[in-house]
Design an enzyme around this catalytic site. Structure first.
Site, PDB file in Angstrom:
ATOM      1  CG  ASN A  42      -0.383  -0.197   2.524  1.00  0.00           C
ATOM      2  OD1 ASN A  42       0.624  -0.882   2.666  1.00  0.00           O
ATOM      3  ND2 ASN A  42      -0.985   0.399   3.525  1.00  0.00           N
ATOM      4  CB  ILE A  43       1.604   3.665  -2.365  1.00  0.00           C
ATOM      5  CG1 ILE A  43       2.554   2.514  -2.696  1.00  0.00           C
ATOM      6  CG2 ILE A  43       2.301   5.012  -2.552  1.00  0.00           C
ATOM      7  CD1 ILE A  43       2.945   2.430  -4.150  1.00  0.00           C
ATOM      8  CD  GLU A  44      -1.468   4.916   4.431  1.00  0.00           C
ATOM      9  OE1 GLU A  44      -0.930   5.739   5.196  1.00  0.00           O
ATOM     10  OE2 GLU A  44      -2.200   3.991   4.833  1.00  0.00           O
ATOM     11  CB  CYS A  53      -5.410  -1.292  -1.663  1.00  0.00           C
ATOM     12  SG  CYS A  53      -6.668  -0.573  -0.624  1.00  0.00           S
ATOM     13  CD  GLU A  55      -5.462  -5.947  -1.229  1.00  0.00           C
ATOM     14  OE1 GLU A  55      -4.910  -4.843  -1.111  1.00  0.00           O
ATOM     15  OE2 GLU A  55      -6.319  -6.372  -0.433  1.00  0.00           O
ATOM     16  CB  CYS A  91     -10.810  -2.771   0.599  1.00  0.00           C
ATOM     17  SG  CYS A  91     -10.271  -2.036  -0.968  1.00  0.00           S
ATOM     18  CB  CYS A  94      -8.617  -4.638  -3.408  1.00  0.00           C
ATOM     19  SG  CYS A  94      -7.495  -3.265  -3.091  1.00  0.00           S
TER      20      CYS A  94
HETATM   21  N1  THU Z   1      -5.337  -1.443   2.546  1.00  0.00           N
HETATM   22  C1  THU Z   1      -4.817  -2.260   1.601  1.00  0.00           C
HETATM   23  O1  THU Z   1      -3.687  -2.067   1.140  1.00  0.00           O
HETATM   24  N2  THU Z   1      -5.569  -3.301   1.155  1.00  0.00           N
HETATM   25  C2  THU Z   1      -6.817  -3.597   1.616  1.00  0.00           C
HETATM   26  O2  THU Z   1      -7.464  -4.486   1.077  1.00  0.00           O
HETATM   27  C3  THU Z   1      -7.364  -2.865   2.766  1.00  0.00           C
HETATM   28  C4  THU Z   1      -6.670  -1.604   3.125  1.00  0.00           C
HETATM   29  C5  THU Z   1      -4.543  -0.301   3.009  1.00  0.00           C
HETATM   30  C6  THU Z   1      -5.066   1.058   2.603  1.00  0.00           C
HETATM   31  C7  THU Z   1      -4.469   1.957   3.666  1.00  0.00           C
HETATM   32  O3  THU Z   1      -3.164   2.333   3.251  1.00  0.00           O
HETATM   33  C8  THU Z   1      -4.347   1.063   4.887  1.00  0.00           C
HETATM   34  O4  THU Z   1      -4.495  -0.284   4.421  1.00  0.00           O
HETATM   35  C9  THU Z   1      -5.392   1.330   5.951  1.00  0.00           C
HETATM   36  O5  THU Z   1      -6.668   1.311   5.410  1.00  0.00           O
END
Ligand code: THU
Length: 143
Positions: A42-44, A53, A55, A91, A94
Site C-alpha cells: 500500500n502507498i498512501e 491498496c 492488491e 477491500c 480491490c
Molecule cells: N489497505 C490495503 O492495502 N488493502 C486492503 O485491502 C485494505 C486496506 C490499506 C489502505 C491503507 O493504506 C491502509 O491499508 C489502511 O486502510
C-alpha cells in the site's frame, strides 16, 4: 510455489509499504499460471483519500507488464501490530480490481487472507475470489 512461499512474498512486499498515516502495512502477492509472482504494497498520500491498496498496486504492476489473465492465487498480509490479528481480506475496491484481471483469463483465484495469531504465526483463511465478490460485474459483461 507453496502457499507459504506466496505469503512470504506478500510479507516481503509489505516491508516497502508507504503508510505513514495509517501505519497499517499491507502486502500482496499475485501468483500466475506460469509461476510468476508479482507483488504490491500500500502507498498512501498526504491527501489521505488517494491511498492505493497493496492488491491494486500489484494488479497495476502485473497489467503494466502486459498480463491479462492467468491469475491463480493471491496472498494478502496485514500487520502484526494492528487489529485483532484476524486474517485481512481485500477491500471492496480491490476485489473488483482483482476480478478484472482474473476474469480476463477465466480463473477464480484462491485468496489467501493472512493475519497474525497470538503466537506470532500466520493465521490464514483461504477463500475464492468468487466468494468474496459474488455476481461480479466484469469485462465479460461489456463484451
Ligand atoms: N489497505 C490495503 O492495502 N488493502 C486492503 O485491502 C485494505 C486496506 C490499506 C489502505 C491503507 O493504506 C491502509 O491499508 C489502511 O486502510
Amino acid at each position: 510455489m507453496t502457499d507459504a512461499e506466496l505469503i512470504a512474498a506478500a510479507r516481503g512486499a509489505a516491508e516497502h509499504s508507504y503508510s505513514p498515516y495509517s501505519e497499517y502495512s499491507v502486502g500482496a502477492a499475485l501468483l500466475f499460471d506460469d509461476d510468476a509472482v508479482i507483488t504490491g504494497t500500500n502507498i498512501e498520500n498526504a491527501s489521505y483519500g488517494l491511498a492505493l491498496c497493496a492488491e491494486t498496486v500489484a494488479v497495476a504492476k502485473a497489467m503494466a507488464d502486459g498480463r491479462r489473465g492467468g491469475l491463480t492465487a493471491v496472498a494478502v498480509t496485514g500487520p502484526a501490530d494492528k487489529g485483532d490479528g484476524a486474517p485481512i481480506t481485500p477491500c471492496g475496491r480491490c476485489r473488483q480490481v482483482l476480478n478484472e484481471l482474473a476474469q480476463l483469463g477465466g480463473t477464480d483465484p484462491d485468496i489467501h487472507c493472512v493475519g497474525v495469531g497470538e503466537n506470532g504465526a500466520d493465521t490464514v483463511k483461504t477463500v475464492k475470489l468468487s466468494a468474496l465478490l459474488p455476481a461480479a460485474f466484469g469485462p465479460a459483461n461489456l463484451g
